[in-house]
Design a protein around this motif. Structure first.
Motif, PDB file in Angstrom:
ATOM      1  N   ARG A 866       0.819  -1.221   0.000  1.00 52.11           N
ATOM      2  CA  ARG A 866       0.000   0.000   0.000  1.00 52.11           C
ATOM      3  C   ARG A 866       0.856   1.277   0.000  1.00 52.11           C
ATOM      4  N   ARG A 867       2.129   1.115   0.287  1.00 52.80           N
ATOM      5  CA  ARG A 867       2.979   2.315   0.351  1.00 52.80           C
ATOM      6  C   ARG A 867       3.709   2.603  -0.954  1.00 52.80           C
ATOM      7  N   ILE A 868       3.828   1.564  -1.760  1.00 51.60           N
ATOM      8  CA  ILE A 868       4.599   1.745  -2.991  1.00 51.60           C
ATOM      9  C   ILE A 868       3.962   2.815  -3.867  1.00 51.60           C
ATOM     10  N   TRP A 869       4.771   3.674  -4.365  1.00 55.80           N
ATOM     11  CA  TRP A 869       4.329   4.746  -5.284  1.00 55.80           C
ATOM     12  C   TRP A 869       3.227   5.622  -4.689  1.00 55.80           C
ATOM     13  N   THR A 870       3.307   5.885  -3.439  1.00 51.20           N
ATOM     14  CA  THR A 870       2.295   6.766  -2.845  1.00 51.20           C
ATOM     15  C   THR A 870       2.844   8.165  -2.598  1.00 51.20           C
ATOM     16  N   GLN A 871       4.136   8.313  -2.681  1.00 47.49           N
ATOM     17  CA  GLN A 871       4.727   9.643  -2.504  1.00 47.49           C
ATOM     18  C   GLN A 871       5.307  10.095  -3.850  1.00 47.49           C
ATOM     19  N   THR A 872       5.580  11.355  -3.930  1.00 44.22           N
ATOM     20  CA  THR A 872       6.129  11.844  -5.194  1.00 44.22           C
ATOM     21  C   THR A 872       7.558  12.358  -5.044  1.00 44.22           C
ATOM     22  N   ASP A 873       8.120  12.202  -3.867  1.00 39.27           N
ATOM     23  CA  ASP A 873       9.514  12.627  -3.748  1.00 39.27           C
ATOM     24  C   ASP A 873      10.409  11.595  -4.426  1.00 39.27           C
ATOM     25  N   MET A 874      11.531  12.069  -4.911  1.00 39.87           N
ATOM     26  CA  MET A 874      12.363  11.263  -5.788  1.00 39.87           C
ATOM     27  C   MET A 874      12.887   9.998  -5.126  1.00 39.87           C
ATOM     28  N   GLU A 875      13.193  10.100  -3.881  1.00 37.43           N
ATOM     29  CA  GLU A 875      13.742   8.935  -3.208  1.00 37.43           C
ATOM     30  C   GLU A 875      12.690   7.831  -3.120  1.00 37.43           C
ATOM     31  N   HIS A 876      11.512   8.263  -2.755  1.00 34.02           N
ATOM     32  CA  HIS A 876      10.419   7.292  -2.670  1.00 34.02           C
ATOM     33  C   HIS A 876      10.139   6.669  -4.038  1.00 34.02           C
ATOM     34  N   VAL A 877      10.116   7.533  -5.036  1.00 38.01           N
ATOM     35  CA  VAL A 877       9.844   7.066  -6.392  1.00 38.01           C
ATOM     36  C   VAL A 877      10.900   6.049  -6.821  1.00 38.01           C
ATOM     37  N   ARG A 878      12.121   6.372  -6.542  1.00 39.80           N
ATOM     38  CA  ARG A 878      13.207   5.486  -6.942  1.00 39.80           C
ATOM     39  C   ARG A 878      13.109   4.138  -6.227  1.00 39.80           C
ATOM     40  N   GLU A 879      12.841   4.218  -4.938  1.00 44.63           N
ATOM     41  CA  GLU A 879      12.695   2.982  -4.157  1.00 44.63           C
ATOM     42  C   GLU A 879      11.518   2.164  -4.662  1.00 44.63           C
ATOM     43  N   SER A 880      10.428   2.868  -4.945  1.00 43.65           N
ATOM     44  CA  SER A 880       9.232   2.176  -5.420  1.00 43.65           C
ATOM     45  C   SER A 880       9.510   1.477  -6.734  1.00 43.65           C
ATOM     46  N   ALA A 881      10.139   2.221  -7.643  1.00 47.56           N
ATOM     47  CA  ALA A 881      10.415   1.656  -8.954  1.00 47.56           C
ATOM     48  C   ALA A 881      11.312   0.433  -8.840  1.00 47.56           C
TER      49      ALA A 881
END
Ligand SMILES: Nc1ncnc2c1ncn2[C@@H]1O[C@H](COP(=O)(O)OP(=O)(O)OP(=O)(O)O)[C@@H](O)[C@H]1O
Length: 920
Positions: A866-881
């Motif tokens: 549920r947390r994957i790709w829920t934020q738009t900051d780059m670190e989160h995005v990178r981790e999600s991807a």
């Protein structure tokens, strides 16, 4: 005329004699009857030509005609209809003092007399006559048989229409009784003296005689039927001009009410005369409400228009004739009104039932035809659906067989397996990096510009070696980017280049992007991309060495190395070759990662692709996982090398000041049309006629012209000119089939713009509930190290902006928004399931910790999904991807990917064609 057929109002015109007052004034007669149906204007007026001279009606009566004749020829047939169960009405209409009352009194008396005569002559029938009378005075309904009664109300009865509440209805005993009541009415009626008429009727009077009749022999047996109808004798108040009647006070008020209700009557008649379904303003006056059924309804109607022939009433006479003209066009729908006893009613209904049953049985009857038509339509629909089903099944079979074929080819040791194995080796060597995005996870989908396809799936589209990248040299390496009409041959790579490449590979993941398009489009479609994927041979033949800054293989090798050196995170594209063995050989020789750019073709495929799609195997760098990786831009020298035109000229264009090209922009448009390729470079200092001419040939790039114009202006003004616009239009031009390759040589500032755009897109993905897998692939694939990526980002950003604006404007149904959210949830569920399968326990724990999830919590997997790709900051995005890429590695091809991509790129399947189910 038979009952039930369309009838029209019987209209006659009666001229009264010139009265003493008119004669005294010497007011002669303007009118005369030219025949039994024609009235002629004989007057002498200046504007005569403006009006018709003759008027035709059902009957016209000259002043010499007596009321008996008027009745006989203009009213009797209608009046006597009441005896046959048909409602009827007889009106007198005309200006004040024209003789309405005079006429109606006579007509009523004659009618009553004839009715009683008829009754007397038909002793076999039992007649019941009822009489009622009312007047509408100043828009109030009065009961003439009950003067004490207050104003009567009008009620709407679903069966009878408008009824006058509590109206006295006297059952007549005999003719004498009727005459008495008529006398009462006459006495009760509102009469006043005006300048035109000493006994002017100030109200509309309606005398109603209702007649019921039954055959005596059936009476009392319960099986008799009764005819019932009424006849109205309507003496309207006369239209008047206050100036003529010299009305004042009460008379003036009466006159205004009279005129208003007559105006409504005129409107009703006029509207009825037009036919059609227009609004009829019956309810605008009590007169028209009460007489509604008599006006164009279930009644026979006769209107006797009375006229004074005197010249002084010319205008009013004309108005009367206009009214008569309209009235004669009004159709009525008279019906016999039968009241049945229960027994008769049952019998009647039984007969009706039998008749309908017969109709159904008999072929050719109206109702049978209707049923037949319906059945035929259904049959056709079923047939169509069956054909569609058959088509779809055939398509499915074709795709399946193609898949089998390709699998066979693949299992024979083709390059893909080897490549995959090699790549697996490479990717295993880098534990810290996201793993290869599996072929299996990528199934055909045409939802987006890019359909993702696994290697096996290539076969499913009927791809064998000859289908793949037909027309391309097997070993053409394409330096990435739409802009560069330059390519490298893998065989020409030096060992050191390969070594460098391998080093880069450790930072890369393999994703491939495959598009489906009909084979018929393959070569053409591919050729459209030729300007940047063309073979060396083609390039050499079209761009002589002397036009290149570095025209030798050696130079190209240098360039290759240069590219490898300078574009650390560049995506490399290799065209797939028709010769698998060669490809294999090449792969072996190179030991390079086989990054295949494959345009997949299948004529039979029902999977369509957007023309803007590219089919590619791509190695994507993981630079997005590392912000520290800063893309190196081509040096001015490299840019220079790519431009297939006179290097001196370009040099002048780019570096007028011997080096400073930071704010220059050059467009290289290679237009390959009809075998002709023209190249044009535009920049601020080289806007010459030659270039303009070439650009003129590219009708689809008005922006280029604009830029030229701007360049010229800039030149004239001696200003530096900077073009920083995007090139989406040019991309569009390419998409619509124009063979244009656009080379942009722009400021090195564009990576900064790329980051900005990338950020915007990430926000938009979030806002538009875009598929997580799509986000991941897009993020990983398009990293902005070439102009093509910029275009893809531009397209993506525009599409998402459109979707977002559609969402916020409510253009899209809430169902679409809801379904996108639902699909997103499904996608997360899929990832949730994958976690257990794809991540080792230790790996999971590391990830949970990394994502701030308690490793002991029960719902940790769910929380993570549920947390994957829920934020738009780059670190989160990178981790999600990175995480998603890992999880989707070995997904079963097909369903999951369809769901995932189904929500991203189409707003609404409305209007989708037959293949829409394939376009998610
Ligand atoms: N055809 C006719 N022959 C002889 N006299 C007539 C004829 N028509 C009308 N008159 C006379 O003209 C006068 C006015 O007639 P009448 O009252 O019937 O007019 P009207 O149209 O009813 O007027 P209003 O609308 O004011 O009531 C009466 O005195 C009537 O006797």
């Amino acid at each position: 005329m038979a009952v039930g057929e369309a009838e029209r109002i019987l209209v006659s015109v009666r001229l009264r004699p010139v009265n003493a007052r008119e004669a005294e004034r010497g007011d002669g007669s303007d009118w005369e009857c030219a025949g039994p149906t024609t009235l002629m204007f004989r007057g002498n007026i200046p504007e005569r030509a403006m009006f018709p001279a003759t008027y035709a009606y059902d009957r016209v009566f000259n002043p010499e005609c007596n009321t008996q004749q008027v009745y006989e020829q203009g009213a009797k047939r209608v009046a006597m209809s009441v005896l046959n169960g048909i409602n009827s009405s007889i009106f007198a209409y005309g200006q004040t003092s024209s003789g309405k009352t005079y006429t109606m009194v006579g007509v009523t008396e004659h009618s009553m007399s004839d009715i009683y005569d008829y009754i007397d002559k038909h002793p076999e029938r039992e007649f019941v006559l009822k009489f009622s009378a009312m007047e509408i005075y100043n828009e109030a309904v009065r009961d003439l048989l009950n003067p004490e009664a207050t104003q009567l109300r009008l009620l709407d009865d679903p069966e009878k229409g408008t009824v006058v509440e509590k109206l006295t209805e006297e059952t007549l005993t005999d003719k004498g009784h009727l005459l008495e009541l008529l006398a009462v009415c006459e006495a009760q009626r509102q009469i006043g003296e005006t300048a035109l008429n000493e006994t002017s009727s100030r109200s509309h009077q309606i005398l109603r005689l209702t007649i019921e009749s039954s055959a005596k022999q059936f009476m009392g047996r319960g099986n008799s039927s009764t005819l019932m109808a009424c006849v109205n004798f309507v003496d309207l108040a006369g239209s008047e001009r206050a100036s003529q009647t010299q009305a004042a006070g009460t008379r003036l008020k009466e006159g205004s009410h009279i005129n208003r209700s007559l105006l409504t009557l005129g409107k009703v008649i006029r509207q009825l005369s037009k036919g059609g379904n227009g609004h009829i303003p019956y309810r605008d006056s009590k007169l028209t409400r009460i007489l509604q059924s008599s006006l164009g309804g279930n009644a026979r109607t006769a209107i006797i228009c009375t006229m004074s022939p005197a010249h002084c009433h010319l205008e009013q006479s004309r108005n009367t004739l206009l009214f008569a003209n309209c009235a004669k066009n009004v159709a009525t729908n008279a019906q016999v009104n039968v009241v049945m006893s229960d027994k008769v009613l049952v019998k009647h209904l039984q007969r009706e039932l039998a008749r309908l049953e017969n109709e159904l049985k008999l072929p050719g009857s109206a109702s049978c035809r209707t049923h037949d038509e319906v059945l035929r339509e259904k049959d056709e629909l079923i047939k169509q659906l069956e054909e569609q089903l058959k088509d779809l099944m055939e398509q499915r079979d074709t795709v399946q067989s193609q898949l089998e074929n390709f699998r066979r080819v693949a299992s024979d040791g083709n390059i893909n397996d080897r490549t995959t194995r090699q790549w697996d080796d490479y990717s295993r060597s880098s534990e810290s990096l996201p793993r290869i995005v599996s072929e299996d996870v990528l199934s055909s989908s045409d939802t987006y510009d890019c359909a993702y396809e696994d290697k096996d799936d290539l076969g499913s589209k009927g791809l064998d070696a000859s289908h793949i990248c037909n027309g391309h040299h097997q070993d053409s390496e394409i330096p990435e980017g739409i802009a560069e009409p330059h390519q490298q041959t893998v065989d020409e790579h030096s060992v050191s280049s390969l070594h460098q490449l391998r080093n880069h590979i450790s930072d890369r993941k393999e994703i491939y992007q495959a598009n489906i398009m009909p084979s018929s489009e393959l070569s053409e479609e591919h050729c459209k991309e030729v300007p940047w994927t063309e073979t060396d041979e083609f390039r050499r033949s079209h761009f002589p060495a002397d036009r290149f800054h570095a025209g030798t293989n050696s130079d190209e090798d240098n360039h290759s190395e240069s590219m490898l050196d300078t574009t650390d995170s560049a995506i490399k594209l290799y065209t797939c070759d028709s010769d698998a063995s060669s490809d294999t050989e090449k792969t072996n020789n190179d030991e390079s990662l086989a990054l295949k750019r494959c345009v997949i073709s299948s004529r039979d495929s029902v999977l369509n692709r957007s023309r803007s799609c590219r089919a590619s195997f791509m190695v994507i760098p993981n630079s997005w996982f590392d912000d520290s990786v800063i893309m190196k831009m081509p040096t001015p020298g490299e840019i220079f090398k790519y431009a297939p035109r006179n290097p001196d000229k370009i040099s002048r264009s780019l570096y007028p000041d011997k080096g400073d090209c930071q704010n220059d922009l050059s467009l290289d448009c290679s237009v390959a049309s009809g075998g002709v390729t023209s190249d044009t470079v535009v920049d601020k200092n080289t806007c010459n006629e030659e270039e303009e001419g070439a650009i003129d040939g590219i009708s689809c790039i008005p922006k280029v012209k604009e830029k030229l114009e701007a360049c010229r202006t800039s030149q004239l003004e001696g200003n530096q000119y900077t073009i920083t616009e995007d090139f989406s239009d040019m991309k569009n031009a390419k998409d619509i089939g124009t063979d244009i390759a656009v080379t942009t040589v722009e400021s090195p500032r564009w990576p900064i713009d790329f980051k900005k755009k990338q950020k915007e897109i990430i926000e938009l993905w979030h806002d538009c509930n875009v598929s997580i897998v799509h986000r991941t692939y897009f993020f990983l694939l398009f990293k902005g190290d070439n102009k093509a990526d910029n275009i893809y980002l531009e397209v993506e950003q525009r599409r998402l902006s459109f979707i977002k604006s559609s969402f916020s404007a409510g253009c899209e149904s809430s169902a679409t928004v809801t379904s996108s959210l639902r699909n997103l949830r499904h996608e997360r569920d899929m990832l949730y399931r994958q976690m257990l399968r794809k991540l080792q326990l230790a790996e999971r724990e590391i990830i949970y910790t990394k994502w701030g999830i308690d490793v002991n919590s029960k719902q940790r997997r769910l929380q993570l999904s549920r947390r994957i790709w829920t934020q738009t900051d780059m670190e989160h995005v990178r981790e999600s991807a990175a995480l998603v890429a890992k999880l989707v590695e070995h997904l079963e091809k097909g369903q999951a990917i369809k769901e995932m991509f189904g929500l991203s790129f189409t707003l609404n399947p409305r209007g989708a064609g037959r293949n829409s189910t394939w376009r998610r």
